[in-house]
Design an enzyme around this catalytic site. Structure first.
Site, mmCIF file in Angstrom:
data_model
loop_
_atom_site.group_PDB
_atom_site.id
_atom_site.type_symbol
_atom_site.label_atom_id
_atom_site.label_comp_id
_atom_site.label_asym_id
_atom_site.label_seq_id
_atom_site.Cartn_x
_atom_site.Cartn_y
_atom_site.Cartn_z
ATOM 1 N N HIS A 15 1.025 -1.103 0.105
ATOM 2 C CA HIS A 15 0.038 -0.150 0.158
ATOM 3 C C HIS A 15 0.955 1.306 0.081
ATOM 4 O O HIS A 15 0.401 2.375 -0.625
ATOM 5 C CB HIS A 15 -0.970 -0.074 1.281
ATOM 6 C CG HIS A 15 -2.065 -0.866 1.201
ATOM 7 N ND1 HIS A 15 -3.387 -0.700 1.355
ATOM 8 C CD2 HIS A 15 -1.971 -2.383 0.813
ATOM 9 C CE1 HIS A 15 -4.102 -1.733 1.333
ATOM 10 N NE2 HIS A 15 -3.184 -2.727 0.957
ATOM 11 N N ASP A 115 -5.061 6.083 2.436
ATOM 12 C CA ASP A 115 -4.878 4.631 2.037
ATOM 13 C C ASP A 115 -6.574 4.260 2.261
ATOM 14 O O ASP A 115 -7.006 4.674 3.372
ATOM 15 C CB ASP A 115 -4.255 3.827 2.856
ATOM 16 C CG ASP A 115 -4.115 2.502 2.405
ATOM 17 O OD1 ASP A 115 -3.610 2.228 1.320
ATOM 18 O OD2 ASP A 115 -4.811 1.615 3.164
ATOM 19 N N THR A 137 -5.601 0.901 -3.685
ATOM 20 C CA THR A 137 -4.094 0.129 -4.382
ATOM 21 C C THR A 137 -4.293 -0.992 -4.860
ATOM 22 O O THR A 137 -3.314 -1.509 -5.664
ATOM 23 C CB THR A 137 -3.199 -0.004 -3.095
ATOM 24 O OG1 THR A 137 -3.767 -0.932 -2.114
ATOM 25 C CG2 THR A 137 -2.812 1.337 -2.623
ATOM 26 N N ALA A 352 14.328 -10.583 -4.349
ATOM 27 C CA ALA A 352 15.167 -10.235 -5.727
ATOM 28 C C ALA A 352 14.697 -9.020 -6.124
ATOM 29 O O ALA A 352 13.275 -8.609 -5.673
ATOM 30 C CB ALA A 352 14.995 -11.399 -6.786
ATOM 31 N N TRP A 372 -1.609 -7.152 -6.454
ATOM 32 C CA TRP A 372 -2.001 -6.262 -7.486
ATOM 33 C C TRP A 372 -0.612 -5.443 -7.839
ATOM 34 O O TRP A 372 -0.465 -5.422 -9.145
ATOM 35 C CB TRP A 372 -3.077 -5.359 -7.258
ATOM 36 C CG TRP A 372 -3.398 -4.432 -8.369
ATOM 37 C CD1 TRP A 372 -3.336 -3.018 -8.631
ATOM 38 C CD2 TRP A 372 -3.935 -5.071 -9.543
ATOM 39 N NE1 TRP A 372 -3.901 -2.729 -9.808
ATOM 40 C CE2 TRP A 372 -4.117 -3.928 -10.459
ATOM 41 C CE3 TRP A 372 -4.200 -6.193 -10.220
ATOM 42 C CZ2 TRP A 372 -4.803 -4.196 -11.743
ATOM 43 C CZ3 TRP A 372 -4.931 -6.300 -11.427
ATOM 44 C CH2 TRP A 372 -4.972 -5.469 -12.272
ATOM 45 N N ASN A 373 0.076 -5.203 -7.169
ATOM 46 C CA ASN A 373 1.418 -4.476 -7.762
ATOM 47 C C ASN A 373 1.964 -5.326 -8.709
ATOM 48 O O ASN A 373 2.626 -5.206 -9.493
ATOM 49 C CB ASN A 373 2.288 -4.047 -6.273
ATOM 50 C CG ASN A 373 1.580 -2.947 -5.521
ATOM 51 O OD1 ASN A 373 0.983 -1.900 -6.039
ATOM 52 N ND2 ASN A 373 1.518 -2.930 -4.415
ATOM 53 N N GLU A 377 3.074 -4.832 -12.256
ATOM 54 C CA GLU A 377 4.630 -5.081 -12.767
ATOM 55 C C GLU A 377 4.623 -6.097 -13.977
ATOM 56 O O GLU A 377 5.453 -5.802 -15.047
ATOM 57 C CB GLU A 377 5.607 -5.408 -11.705
ATOM 58 C CG GLU A 377 5.675 -4.154 -10.621
ATOM 59 C CD GLU A 377 6.093 -4.764 -9.207
ATOM 60 O OE1 GLU A 377 6.280 -3.699 -8.534
ATOM 61 O OE2 GLU A 377 6.434 -5.808 -9.145
ATOM 62 N N GLN A 394 -6.160 -11.438 -3.325
ATOM 63 C CA GLN A 394 -5.413 -12.278 -4.304
ATOM 64 C C GLN A 394 -6.170 -13.114 -4.990
ATOM 65 O O GLN A 394 -6.123 -13.332 -6.464
ATOM 66 C CB GLN A 394 -4.100 -12.641 -3.754
ATOM 67 C CG GLN A 394 -3.144 -11.798 -3.271
ATOM 68 C CD GLN A 394 -2.209 -12.313 -2.396
ATOM 69 O OE1 GLN A 394 -1.971 -13.508 -2.385
ATOM 70 N NE2 GLN A 394 -1.467 -11.515 -1.768
#
Length: 487
Positions: A15, A115, A137, A352, A372-373, A377, A394
């Site tokens: 977030h 938020d 978000t 990583a 979601w991020n 990506e 998710q």
């Protein structure tokens, strides 16, 4: 004097990071940015505290203000009751937020963006007559589900938990099993957490607008539903302005020292590597048995892989957001696995540089927890996904990516609690070897191109953000005028 936008982020990396990307956009538009932070130490929440340290060091133009600590903060447990403690924490911080906002010159504040899980702060901004916007978000499809849930069932109907895998049909999203809802909504409707979650979801309707981390063309169906005047089931309910301002994700690292895995990727053929990474440290993670099944499946697939491995979460209840110890790979993975796959595969402990890896030409598939991020990506890198949801929203994200956008395949074993080696092997081969995998890549590449256009001049997200700036500015003038005339 520059107008100031105050950001009030949530206490989770997933977030916090996109809101800090919002800070970058605001700076580019000529606004001053102040971030009001709740003081969370490394001991309480390691990944969040580390993210705050990293961001504060990298954004000298942003002012970070840490609100005073409250006495005897509520306990935030590492279970389904987590949000009860979180909501109470945010409620008790309203006093300090009120004091801080009151200390700023009234005419200098353009707006507050909070938020969506911190929306109890809307009580503060309403009292102070400050334009306030909720920042969601996740995606528009999940928002559409969330805003319908408080009213979708009556007291006489079965609970969502009782519905089990029965199909829910909601406006703007593909049909999905009731069991895919967030765990808080699968509790008893009379329970404290169910009621608190329902109140929080409906509280977003009190915002002057909702900023969503998505772009319009990616979620046309959900956006159309959310902007339909008939979307909400009760005539007295008013849907705030919807503003799709994504994708807002981390940029590729600009450090001179590159992670070891990037040098390894440089030696691999194009689109040949399956990248497995399951998000920042969270409340759940794979058990040792599951790690062994993944290892066997990767080895049998014959494909190259880059796998981020964490030890199973500590079950220490004092660690509210969970934490990980340094994993002992030789004990967690099958005997001889690392030696047999040396050169073809690389196992990395804990972390990583995900954005760098996804954008590397060698990466051909992304095995993801469906945060979601991470999904944004993956889209921005043009990488097809294998969807393996773990918790929170998710499962709903998985439905959208697989059923609606058709840019990923589901790893179905998660529903039984264990993904077998055979499925890992088969799904990796499907994405990297088959015609179906090529179709996934073509579709995600089209969305990648659309994402690149969204923030260009005239693009949908750039236009929506401009609308937000104008709307908040005009609303601020109206609220100040109303205050002066005594309304």
């Amino acid at each position: 004097m520059k107008k100031t936008v105050v950001l009030y982020p949530g206490l989770a990396v997933g977030h916090f990071v996109p809101m800090m990307r919002l800070a970058d956009v605001l700076l580019e538009e000529g606004y001053a940015v102040v971030v009001a932070l709740i003081d969370i130490t490394m001991e309480q929440n390691i990944p969040f505290a580390a993210a705050v340290d990293r961001v504060t060091a990298s954004k000298p133009s942003v002012t970070f203000h840490t609100l005073p600590r409250i006495h005897n903060p509520p306990t935030v447990t590492n279970d389904v009751q987590l949000l009860l403690g979180y909501f109470e924490l945010m409620r008790r911080y309203n006093k300090h937020l009120h004091e801080f906002l009151s200390s700023l010159p009234p005419r200098s504040i353009h707006s507050v963006i909070m938020d969506s899980l911190s929306n109890v702060a809307l009580d503060v901004t309403k009292e102070l007559r400050i334009p306030a916007y909720s920042f969601f978000t996740s995606n528009a499809s999940t928002l559409a589900v969330f805003l319908q849930l408080p009213w979708v069932r009556t007291e006489s109907q079965p609970s969502f938990k009782e519905l089990g895998d029965a199909t829910l049909s909601l406006h703007g999203v593909p049909p999905m099993p009731a069991s895919h809802l967030i765990e808080e909504m699968l509790e008893d409707p009379e329970s404290e957490i169910y009621k608190a979650m329902t109140n929080s979801l409906s509280k977003n309707l009190e915002a002057d607008g909702i900023l969503v981390n998505t772009f319009t063309s990616l979620e046309a169906r959900a956006v159309e539903a959310l902007t339909d005047p008939q979307f909400l089931p009760k005539s007295e309910l008013k849907m705030p302005m919807l503003l799709c301002v994504g994708p807002l994700v981390e940029n590729a690292a600009e450090t001179k020292e590159k992670h070891e895995c990037l040098a390894w990727l440089n030696e691999q053929p194009e689109h040949s590597v399956a990248f497995l990474c399951f998000g920042s440290v969270g409340r759940v993670n794979h058990l040792e048995l599951q790690l062994k099944e993944i290892a066997v499946g990767l080895e049998r697939s014959g494909h190259r892989f880059l796998w981020v491995v964490r030890a199973p979460l500590s079950d220490n209840p004092e660690k509210a957001f969970g934490y990980h110890t340094d994993p002992d790979l030789h004990s967690l993975l099958p005997e001889g696995f690392l030696e047999r796959t040396k050169g073809r595969g690389l196992v990395v402990k804990l972390w990583a540089p995900q954005v760098d890896v996804l954008h590397h030409k060698a990466t051909g598939a992304f095995v993801t927890h469906c945060g979601w991020n991470s999904m944004l990506e993956g889209i921005m890198a043009g990488v097809p996904m294998l969807c393996w949801p773990l918790h929170a929203e998710q499962k709903m994200n998985k439905v959208f990516i697989v059923e609606e956008a058709e840019i990923g395949m589901e790893v179905v074993g998660w529903q039984e609690g264990l993904v077998k080696a055979e499925e890992v092997e088969a799904k990796v081969r499907l994405v990297l070897d088959s015609e179906e995998g090529e179709k996934l890549r073509a579709r995600v590449t089209a969305h990648k191109e659309a994402a690149a256009m969204a923030w260009k001049n005239g693009g949908s997200s750039h236009t929506a953000f401009g609308k937000f700036l104008l709307d908040a500015g005009n609303l601020g003038k109206e609220l100040r005028h109303a205050s002066l005339v005594g309304y």
